[in-house]
Design an enzyme around this catalytic site. Structure first.
Site, mmCIF file in Angstrom:
data_model
loop_
_atom_site.group_PDB
_atom_site.id
_atom_site.type_symbol
_atom_site.label_atom_id
_atom_site.label_comp_id
_atom_site.label_asym_id
_atom_site.label_seq_id
_atom_site.Cartn_x
_atom_site.Cartn_y
_atom_site.Cartn_z
ATOM 1 C CB CYS A 38 -72.664 -31.860 -26.876
ATOM 2 S SG CYS A 38 -71.086 -31.155 -27.399
ATOM 3 C CB CYS A 66 -71.943 -30.420 -30.212
ATOM 4 S SG CYS A 66 -70.892 -31.795 -29.726
#
Length: 328
Positions: free
Chosen positions: A84, A81
């Site tokens: 993230c 991700c």
């Protein structure tokens, strides 16, 4: 990605109030028991314990039990991700900056699918909090650091005022003054962040008209802005239910199943109360049973409520399929 507010600010849920009261009592009992067993004050913790990796096996101990002492912020993330990789270091820095006012629990969704499902996480990064055993959605997606600080300040205030959580004592000398970290890097603000923040603040203050106007201001320049569309749908829903007599609305809907206006009002209340599938089902049935303007009114309101919940929710997907079957 714009952060998405995953709760409807200003909604008063009596069941949630009761749950909060019970959680407060449990938190006080847990703290009293910990103090009795420890013989007094809770020992200071090291800065390294402010950011922890949590899995399914340790969730009860590391998150639920710990949340009776301090708010626990949960960062749902994954290695693949990209957002993230912006948000997680920012949250870790803030955990040390706040010096024990909250604990950050990092959960890898790839390794902990059950926890992801239990929290209803639809996309990452997603940030939740657990306070005295009560789960609270905070935001989804990367966000500017000042917006995150405001959210954390509100969370800490709730923990103190409602549950008496004053945080953890941190040993400043542990690990050579480990709490001294490099300054937190701020994620660049988007062009509409100020307007979106103004809308959120208006919601928190109960100024629904102001929130509606702020979201409309964003959409006038950026009609595809996902956060503004979701926020506007939420704010308009709260405007509609404000001042309604819930008991009378539900009685009218039960007494007059063919009255589309009554069913629409009841569906709004269903959604605000968290009865998502009931709200969708009520309106789908209204579409099925009616024709002309009544049918169109029910259909339009259903589409508005689908927007409130968000297209990534599986209940929305199911409702769209059912609506298509009714219509065609």
């Amino acid at each position: 990605m714009q952060p998405r507010n995953m709760s409807m600010s200003g909604v008063v849920d009596l069941a949630a109030v009761k749950a909060a009261q019970e959680a407060k009592a449990k938190a006080e009992q847990a703290r009293a028991e910990a103090a009795r067993q420890g013989g007094g004050a809770v020992p200071a913790v090291s800065p390294s314990s402010l950011v922890i990796d949590v899995d399914e096996a340790g969730f009860e101990r590391e998150v639920l039990q710990r949340s009776t002492e301090v708010p626990v912020v949960i960062d749902f993330w994954a290695e693949w991700c990209e957002p993230c990789k912006q948000l997680s270091p920012l949250l870790e820095g803030l955990a040390r900056e706040y010096n024990g006012r909250f604990v950050l629990a990092k959960i890898d969704v790839d390794a902990n699918q059950m926890l992801m499902q239990q929290f209803g996480v639809q996309g990452i990064p997603a940030v939740f909090a657990v306070v005295a055993g009560q789960a609270l959605p905070l935001f989804q997606g990367a966000a500017p650091v000042e917006q995150i600080r405001q959210t954390l300040d509100q969370l800490i205030q709730v923990g103190e005022e409602r549950f008496g959580l004053t945080g953890l004592a941190v040993d400043a000398d542990a690990q050579g003054g480990e709490q001294q970290e490099a300054p937190v890097a701020e994620v660049p603000a988007g062009p509409y962040d100020a307007l979106l923040e103004a809308a959120v603040q208006a919601l928190d203050a109960g100024d629904l008209a102001g929130a509606v106007q702020a979201y409309r201001n964003v959409l006038s320049d950026d009609p595809g802005n996902t956060e503004a569309k979701l926020g506007l749908a939420q704010a308009e829903l709260l405007q509609r239910v404000q001042g309604l007599d819930a008991q009378q609305v539900r009685k009218d809907a039960a007494d007059r199943p063919g009255d589309v206006a009554a069913q629409i009002a009841a569906a709004d209340l269903d959604l605000v109360g968290g009865h998502v599938e009931d709200a969708f089902g009520r309106l789908i049935e209204a579409v099925r049973r009616t024709a002309g303007e009544d049918r169109d009114a029910a259909r339009v309101r259903l589409l508005e409520l689908l927007e409130v919940v968000g297209s990534d929710d599986p209940r929305v997907t199911a409702a769209r399929t059912q609506l298509a079957r009714v219509l065609f």
